[in-house]
Design an enzyme around this catalytic site. Sequence first.
Site, PDB file in Angstrom:
ATOM      1  N   ASP A  58       0.855  -1.188   0.000  1.00 54.81           N
ATOM      2  CA  ASP A  58       0.000   0.000   0.000  1.00 54.81           C
ATOM      3  C   ASP A  58       0.895   1.243   0.000  1.00 54.81           C
ATOM      4  O   ASP A  58       2.120   1.134   0.125  1.00 54.81           O
ATOM      5  CB  ASP A  58      -0.843  -0.064   1.293  1.00 54.81           C
ATOM      6  CG  ASP A  58      -1.863   1.044   1.391  1.00 54.81           C
ATOM      7  OD1 ASP A  58      -2.271   1.602   0.359  1.00 54.81           O
ATOM      8  OD2 ASP A  58      -2.276   1.361   2.541  1.00 54.81           O
ATOM      9  N   GLU A  92       2.473   4.938  -4.012  1.00 54.66           N
ATOM     10  CA  GLU A  92       2.389   5.880  -5.154  1.00 54.66           C
ATOM     11  C   GLU A  92       3.706   6.622  -5.365  1.00 54.66           C
ATOM     12  O   GLU A  92       3.982   6.942  -6.522  1.00 54.66           O
ATOM     13  CB  GLU A  92       1.233   6.858  -4.919  1.00 54.66           C
ATOM     14  CG  GLU A  92      -0.145   6.219  -5.005  1.00 54.66           C
ATOM     15  CD  GLU A  92      -0.451   5.273  -3.852  1.00 54.66           C
ATOM     16  OE1 GLU A  92       0.084   5.485  -2.747  1.00 54.66           O
ATOM     17  OE2 GLU A  92      -1.211   4.315  -4.072  1.00 54.66           O
ATOM     18  N   ASP A 141      -9.110   3.622  -2.069  1.00 50.38           N
ATOM     19  CA  ASP A 141     -10.076   4.035  -1.047  1.00 50.38           C
ATOM     20  C   ASP A 141     -11.354   4.619  -1.634  1.00 50.38           C
ATOM     21  O   ASP A 141     -11.555   5.833  -1.677  1.00 50.38           O
ATOM     22  CB  ASP A 141      -9.420   5.056  -0.111  1.00 50.38           C
ATOM     23  CG  ASP A 141      -8.214   4.475   0.601  1.00 50.38           C
ATOM     24  OD1 ASP A 141      -8.088   3.231   0.633  1.00 50.38           O
ATOM     25  OD2 ASP A 141      -7.395   5.249   1.120  1.00 50.38           O
TER      26      ASP A 141
HETATM   27  O1  MIG Z   1      -3.410   5.960   4.870  1.00 51.03           O
HETATM   28  O2  MIG Z   1      -3.409   0.773   5.902  1.00 51.03           O
HETATM   29  O3  MIG Z   1      -5.906   2.119   0.636  1.00 51.03           O
HETATM   30  O4  MIG Z   1      -6.813  -0.096   2.031  1.00 51.03           O
HETATM   31  O5  MIG Z   1      -6.715   0.024   4.837  1.00 51.03           O
HETATM   32  C1  MIG Z   1      -4.256   4.875   4.705  1.00 51.03           C
HETATM   33  C2  MIG Z   1      -4.552   1.515   6.079  1.00 51.03           C
HETATM   34  C3  MIG Z   1      -3.474   3.633   4.486  1.00 51.03           C
HETATM   35  C4  MIG Z   1      -4.842   2.958   2.615  1.00 51.03           C
HETATM   36  C5  MIG Z   1      -5.348   1.764   1.889  1.00 51.03           C
HETATM   37  C6  MIG Z   1      -6.360   1.035   2.723  1.00 51.03           C
HETATM   38  C7  MIG Z   1      -5.743   0.638   4.039  1.00 51.03           C
HETATM   39  C8  MIG Z   1      -5.189   1.883   4.747  1.00 51.03           C
HETATM   40  N1  MIG Z   1      -4.225   2.545   3.865  1.00 51.03           N
END
Ligand code: MIG
Length: 818
Positions: free
Chosen positions: A429, A432, A505
């Site tokens: 995650d 980006e 999200d």
């Molecule tokens: O700043 O890890 O898209 O699926 O649950 C948020 C917490 C960070 C974003 C992800 C989401 C995940 C969440 N993450």
Amino acid sequence: MAELDKKEELASEILTEESLDNIHHVNNPVLDVPAIEKKYLGTPTSYVKDSNRFIFTDGKASVEIKVFSDEIIRVRLAPQGSFLDDFSYAIKKDLDIHPTSFSLEETADAYLLKTSLVVCRLQKADFRVAFEDVQGKVFNEDHKPMHWEENVDYGGYYVYCTKTTPDDEVFFGLGDKSSNLNLRGRRFSNWNSDTYGFAFNQDPLYKTIPFYIGVTAGDAYGIFFDNTFKTYFDFAAEENDKTSYWSEGGEMQYYYIHGPQMMDVVKRYHELTGTHFMPPLWAIGYHQCRWSYYPESNVREIAKQFRKRQIPCDALYLDIDYMDGYRCFTWNKRYFPDPKKMIADLAADGFKTVVMIDPGIKVDEDYWVFQEGKENKYFCRRGDDYFMEGYVWPGRCQFPDYTNPKVREWWGTLYRGLVEDGVAGVWNDMNEPAVFGRGTFPGDVRHHYEGYRGSHRKAHNIYGMQMVRSTYDGLKKLQRNKRPFTITRAAYAGTQRYSSVWTGDNIATWEHLRIGILQLQRLSVSGLSFCGTDIGGFTGEPDGELYTRWMQFGVFSPFMRVHSAGDTRDREPWSFGPEWEAICKSFIELRYKLLPYIYSAFWRQHKYREPILRPIAMLEQKKMQNLQREEEFAFGHHILVSPVLNPGQQSKIVYLPEGDWYYYFDNTIYAGGKEHQIDTPLEKMPIFVRAGSVIPEYPVMQYTGEKNIDCLRLNVYYGEGRQDSDVYIDHGETFAYEQSVYSEKHFIVEGGKQSLIVTQNQEGLYNERFDTYKIYLIGVPFDVNKIEVDGVIVHITMDEDNSPYFSVEKEFRKLTIG
Ligand code: MIG
């Protein structure tokens, strides 16, 4: 969660060609420097041939045209005559395509580079490039010659290409964009962005897939603009007769991919960028996720409820809170005192454990990952050599430079502990990359870029891809060649070679359910077939109906996972009360029945490069109206679905392509080539099976591999004429399929007025445990008097549900029903 406030929405404002003009013009009249203005190619004066490349020049700038195959031609521009290194993260390494033949002809006004299928025409007057088929039909042509502008701040050029857009042209592709399926009339930018709670038409989002398909007069072609800088696409938005794409750096370098079928364009795009490897079978089961399930007792309770309620589930996810202070590769021992034991217990009960890993490494001298990264200089640095530091979940962090092969190798080894603990899959995650407050890295951050060097402007869009690549490679080694399961939020073209993806999200609204349907179709035709949405919506509160309708769509999402933010109500299939639970359960069960069909669709994606989700346009692209239909799609070759997208919806108009279709729930036959009004009670959705299909079915299991399959059920849907079906089976875990250890069964169903013939061919070395098929005939329009299998008569039996079937040896060659 309050932490979310830390994040600042990334500016999604799009720079236009014009606004760019205003920003970087720094003309100094005192020094005698040339004015910075757009420069256009002149007249090609000569060319050199170098095997399958032709390099044309106008005396200063050069254009390379390279023939990759009969259908794929690449164009590159070098404003000062020297090309950049020919390196791409998107194109697969073992590219093995070649043209059968090609030749260059010169006429009075053009150079014609011809393959057996495509003519690339270079206009002598002004260097415009056009692509035609051999009959002379123009598929795609420059509106003006390629052009560029010097970038005084960073060096290099802003590079532009502008194509002519016929009135009827429609556009598909571009990855995860949250817009209508047809991209015409819109402008997009590609800059991977953490876009919590994104909106319809918000842009850019998490992924960069600079590939689009144009369809005009019923014929399709593709353009893959392989440039990792921030890129822009304008699909006849600014001017109705022009489509442009441009970049803030790098090279104007694009592949023209010939059709004329959309399906062929997508397959050929996959030839360049690769397909998804076969996922482990469990990865296509139902997955339950949450931000976050902790402590251990909570995880165990969720698992217990699934089994108690007999709702199938293959995987549970641990989001960031399992870590010790959000330090990657550690456990919070207060929440998870004995992770190995917990994971083993879950595994014994049929659950795989998937954990989150982010790129931000906490600056903490006592933390081994930070120490190793620091010692070996694995973290990214700014232009003036300072470390790239930013705040993410762990606090102050540094970030590995995944564009360095050594760093990827190291990162891959960091998973050892988690793998030893029994973790089965990894979720990447924030890649980006996302940084609280400032959005992402500043442009001056330096990257190794495989030895080719580059600033973050160049590496930004491939950062996430290289992170998950390193995760994939690491897991593959650590799990001794078992197929890894990885999922990533950020991606660039070609990421399918390393990972599945999700759309980030989203929000628990009906509008977002609809956006999800558009995004998954679009991702699928953009090379990323293994994709899914957060079922039920990540943020916000779904009611039982929205959750259930989303679950129904989830059955037909290649990746099926419920996920949600921690500040929302519970989101397990039973969280909305028994009425909704029962419907959700029956749809999750449907997913498990369809597993062999879905697995076969993954095989067709892997081996034959077919996307798993296909917009109706792809099924019948000659019908203008189909190019605008976006709510229904094919899931694999034989099933068509039209998810219900509105609350309280009683019925829905569904268009069925030519041929007959069976309504899945009662086998009513509907004629294709027209629209039908279909009832949509809550416990059903429009699901249709193509006449003539063979659909394999597994019994409902609580998780993949729970039961041995002692005979395989095949549903044979009668259809007039001829239809092909493939059923793919292997043991579901290793890469042995690369050595032909699989079984691919090819069925041909031929339906006549008084007969039905099914023939079978098999290939591959895998021998399943079962010996027989149970065949269920559906929709046979005549009285069956005789069933003959390879010359021997067989008889119909009744099963426990009083449905007629007959058994045949799995090796059968020909079945005649009359
Ligand atoms: O700043 O890890 O898209 O699926 O649950 C948020 C917490 C960070 C974003 C992800 C989401 C995940 C969440 N993450």
